[in-house]
Design a protein around this motif. Structure first.
Motif: not given
Length: 276
Positions: A38-43, A186-197, A199-206
């Motif tokens: 999950e850390a890697n998905a956010a990175i 719980t979500l399947h871990p792969e589904e959770a990672r996809e959503r996290l990736r 969301a993280s991409a959107r979170a650091v937009t302007r």
């Protein structure tokens, strides 16, 4: 751009039981693999949007030695081990532009919430200016003190709601729905990672970086309810910390939130000391 990703374990998809979060427990090794993924998905999400970003990842669970360094995305730098300044937010400073909280959990006393607690079992509640804060609120306020927004949180639905109440409009990713202290859907871990990736991409937009910052202007009045009377005795040895009504509560006034945050971290450590 400099981004700090603080990663806890209790809020990771698939994790529901204390034995999964304790290095001596059953399934801990699998849980730390899920945490690292999950850390890697956010990175990856941050770097999808900001390929040149400097990304620090703070291992923020228990001993702060859970993430697998060899499995972590090599584009990030890992903050590992303790004790260290700012605890779960080690690496944060005034040059940081965004904080992401991954794998976080609800504060002590909330329910249903998976593995809810505040810093450790030694602490029953922390109130800042009369407002109850768990790890989510304390860390969001510490970032806010330095002018840094928390732009994303992942965890169970109660953790997401906790931050949304403190910082309206913040982006959250619910990777599981809490049923109780040790149960969730719980979500399947792969589904959770996809959503996290994503969301993280959107979170650091302007637009993501324009979010509110949680702040408590000084001086800051703090009350901490402690589980063990011995910890109360030890806490009163700290200059400025006094007993409050109720027998298990100590109180202090800090010049600003950074001082309050450091004192709370110290009280947590005092809670690990057993009677002689």
């Amino acid at each position: 751009m400099k981004v700090l990703i603080s990663v806890d374990l209790e809020g990771v998809s698939g994790v529901v039981h204390p034995s999964e979060t304790n290095p001596t427990g059953y399934d801990y090794e699998r849980a730390r693999q899920l945490m690292t993924a999950e850390a890697n998905a956010a990175i990856a999400g941050v770097l999808d949007t900001e390929p040149a970003a400097t990304v620090l990842v703070a291992d923020a669970h228990g001993p702060f030695r859970n993430l697998l360094p060899e499995a972590l995305d090599r584009r990030a730098r890992l903050v590992r081990g303790k004790p260290r300044p700012l605890g779960m937010l080690a690496g944060l400073d005034g040059s940081t532009e965004a904080v992401l909280l991954v794998g976080y959990h609800g504060r002590a006393g909330t329910g249903p919430a998976v593995l809810a607690h505040t810093m450790s079992d030694a602490v029953l509640d922390v109130r800042v200016a009369g407002r109850s804060l768990g790890e989510i609120g304390l860390n969001a306020a510490m970032a806010g003190h330095l002018g840094v927004p928390v732009v994303l949180l992942s965890g169970d639905d109660t953790a997401c709601d906790e931050l949304s109440e403190l910082v309206p409009g913040v982006r959250t990713v619910a990777v599981k729905q809490a049923i109780g202290q040790s149960a969730a859907v719980t979500l399947h871990p792969e589904e959770a990672r996809e959503r996290l990736r994503d969301a993280s991409a959107r979170a650091v937009t302007r637009d993501g970086l324009r979010g509110q910052r949680l702040a408590f202007p000084g001086p800051v009045e703090v009350e901490v309810d402690l589980a063990n009377p011995t910890t109360v005795d030890l806490a009163t040895l700290v200059p400025g910390v006094v007993r409050a009504a109720g027998g298990r509560t100590v109180a202090f006034t800090a010049a600003d939130f950074a001082e309050a945050y450091r004192l709370v971290l110290l009280l947590v450590q005092l809670g690990t000391i057993k009677p002689g």
